[in-house]
Design a protein around this motif. Structure first.
Motif, PDB file in Angstrom:
ATOM      1  N   SER A   1       8.269   2.931  -0.598  1.00 37.59           N
ATOM      2  CA  SER A   1       8.039   3.056   0.844  1.00 37.59           C
ATOM      3  C   SER A   1       6.664   2.538   1.263  1.00 37.59           C
ATOM      4  O   SER A   1       6.423   2.316   2.449  1.00 37.59           O
ATOM      5  N   GLY A   2       5.761   2.347   0.299  1.00 34.02           N
ATOM      6  CA  GLY A   2       4.523   1.638   0.575  1.00 34.02           C
ATOM      7  C   GLY A   2       3.261   2.457   0.763  1.00 34.02           C
ATOM      8  O   GLY A   2       2.170   1.900   0.684  1.00 34.02           O
ATOM      9  N   GLU A   3       3.373   3.755   1.014  1.00 35.94           N
ATOM     10  CA  GLU A   3       2.145   4.515   1.228  1.00 35.94           C
ATOM     11  C   GLU A   3       1.407   4.750  -0.084  1.00 35.94           C
ATOM     12  O   GLU A   3       1.981   4.618  -1.161  1.00 35.94           O
ATOM     13  N   LEU A   4       0.143   5.071   0.006  1.00 30.49           N
ATOM     14  CA  LEU A   4      -0.664   5.366  -1.178  1.00 30.49           C
ATOM     15  C   LEU A   4      -0.830   6.870  -1.294  1.00 30.49           C
ATOM     16  O   LEU A   4      -1.338   7.528  -0.387  1.00 30.49           O
TER      17      LEU A   4
ATOM     18  N   GLN B   1       1.938   4.312  -5.462  1.00 34.80           N
ATOM     19  CA  GLN B   1       2.494   3.630  -4.300  1.00 34.80           C
ATOM     20  C   GLN B   1       4.001   3.493  -4.488  1.00 34.80           C
ATOM     21  O   GLN B   1       4.469   2.579  -5.157  1.00 34.80           O
TER      22      GLN B   1
ATOM     23  N   TYR C   1      -3.783   6.479  -7.956  1.00 33.68           N
ATOM     24  CA  TYR C   1      -2.935   6.545  -6.773  1.00 33.68           C
ATOM     25  C   TYR C   1      -1.551   6.025  -7.133  1.00 33.68           C
ATOM     26  O   TYR C   1      -1.407   5.128  -7.955  1.00 33.68           O
TER      27      TYR C   1
ATOM     28  N   PHE D   1      -2.467   9.983  -3.340  1.00 38.09           N
ATOM     29  CA  PHE D   1      -3.528  10.381  -4.263  1.00 38.09           C
ATOM     30  C   PHE D   1      -2.928  11.256  -5.356  1.00 38.09           C
ATOM     31  O   PHE D   1      -2.182  12.191  -5.083  1.00 38.09           O
TER      32      PHE D   1
ATOM     33  N   THR E   1      -5.332  -3.943 -10.478  1.00 35.82           N
ATOM     34  CA  THR E   1      -4.266  -4.723  -9.858  1.00 35.82           C
ATOM     35  C   THR E   1      -2.929  -3.990  -9.846  1.00 35.82           C
ATOM     36  O   THR E   1      -1.959  -4.481  -9.301  1.00 35.82           O
TER      37      THR E   1
ATOM     38  N   PHE F   1      -1.943   2.688  -9.204  1.00 38.25           N
ATOM     39  CA  PHE F   1      -3.261   2.058  -9.174  1.00 38.25           C
ATOM     40  C   PHE F   1      -4.313   2.996  -9.743  1.00 38.25           C
ATOM     41  O   PHE F   1      -4.355   4.181  -9.404  1.00 38.25           O
TER      42      PHE F   1
END
Lengths: 115, 116
Positions: free
Chosen positions: B42-45, B39, B37, B47, B108, B91
């Motif tokens: 802007s913070g969204e995850l 990120q 993933y 895929f 992490t 991630f």
């Protein structure tokens, strides 16, 4: 197609206050879950649901409650907020269990600060 | 127990350089899935890819490629000719029956900074 929608995006709480993070999905997914993201720790599972009326605990459930009255909605409740719950919260949904390999879709995150 | 290790906390590269993000996993399952993933700031995850444990073929998608090696329990991610827009936290995650089958186990994360 909205996907997974979380509200609010940002929230500041005082210690001891309660609040609910809302999560809704429009993909008719049975599986929904809540994760929290903390610096240096990746994402950790709080609670999950395998369908309406069925919920279970994840890795870090303490301090949080959930319910699943409909397929679409999976709210996360903080009954008495603590500074340790300052985190970014992600709601996720998928067609079936993570172990089946289905893609897990995440909401945009909710930034929560407890002071 | 399942575990995902991303040993690189932060990587800085200059635009157009190639960069590889490492992911090493541990599981007792014979059937499992690996994910990457992204990120962005802007913070969204977002895929990127899913790979099951029986498919060791490498995959290429544009400037992105993934190398899955069961022998070393690794699922590395390479960005070719990096761009500033690739700057993000990446991630690696694992799912399997261990732990109930209802969660992703995340590493992490690796912070990638691509500079001009």
């Amino acid at each position: 197609n909205a996907g997974v929608t979380q509200t609010p995006k940002f929230q500041v709480l005082k210690t001891g206050q309660s609040m609910t993070l809302q999560c809704a999905q429009d993909m008719n997914h049975e599986y929904m879950s809540w994760y929290r993201q903390d610096p240096g720790m990746g994402l950790r599972l709080i609670h999950y649901s395998v369908g309406a009326g069925i919920t279970d605990q994840g890795e870090v459930p303490n301090g949080y409650n959930v319910s699943r009255s409909t397929t679409e909605d999976f709210p996360l409740r903080l009954l008495s907020a603590a500074p340790s719950q300052t985190s970014v919260y992600f709601c996720a949904s998928s067609y079936s269990a993570a172990a089946s390999g289905n893609t897990i879709y995440f909401g945009e995150g909710s930034w929560l600060t407890v002071v | 127990a399942q575990k995902v290790t991303q040993a690189q906390t932060e990587i800085s590269v200059v635009e157009k350089e190639d960069v590889t993000l490492d992911c090493v996993y541990e599981t007792r399952d014979t059937t499992y899935y690996l994910f990457w993933y992204k990120q962005p700031p802007s913070g969204e995850l977002v895929f990127l890819i899913r790979r099951n444990s029986f498919d060791e073929q490498n995959e290429i998608s544009g400037r992105y490629s993934w190398n899955f090696q069961k022998s070393t329990s690794s699922f590395n991610f390479t960005i070719t000719a990096s761009q500033v827009v690739d700057s993000a936290v990446y991630f690696c995650a694992l799912s399997g029956l261990t732990g109930g089958g209802n969660k992703l186990t995340f590493g992490t994360g690796t912070q990638l900074k691509v500079e001009l």
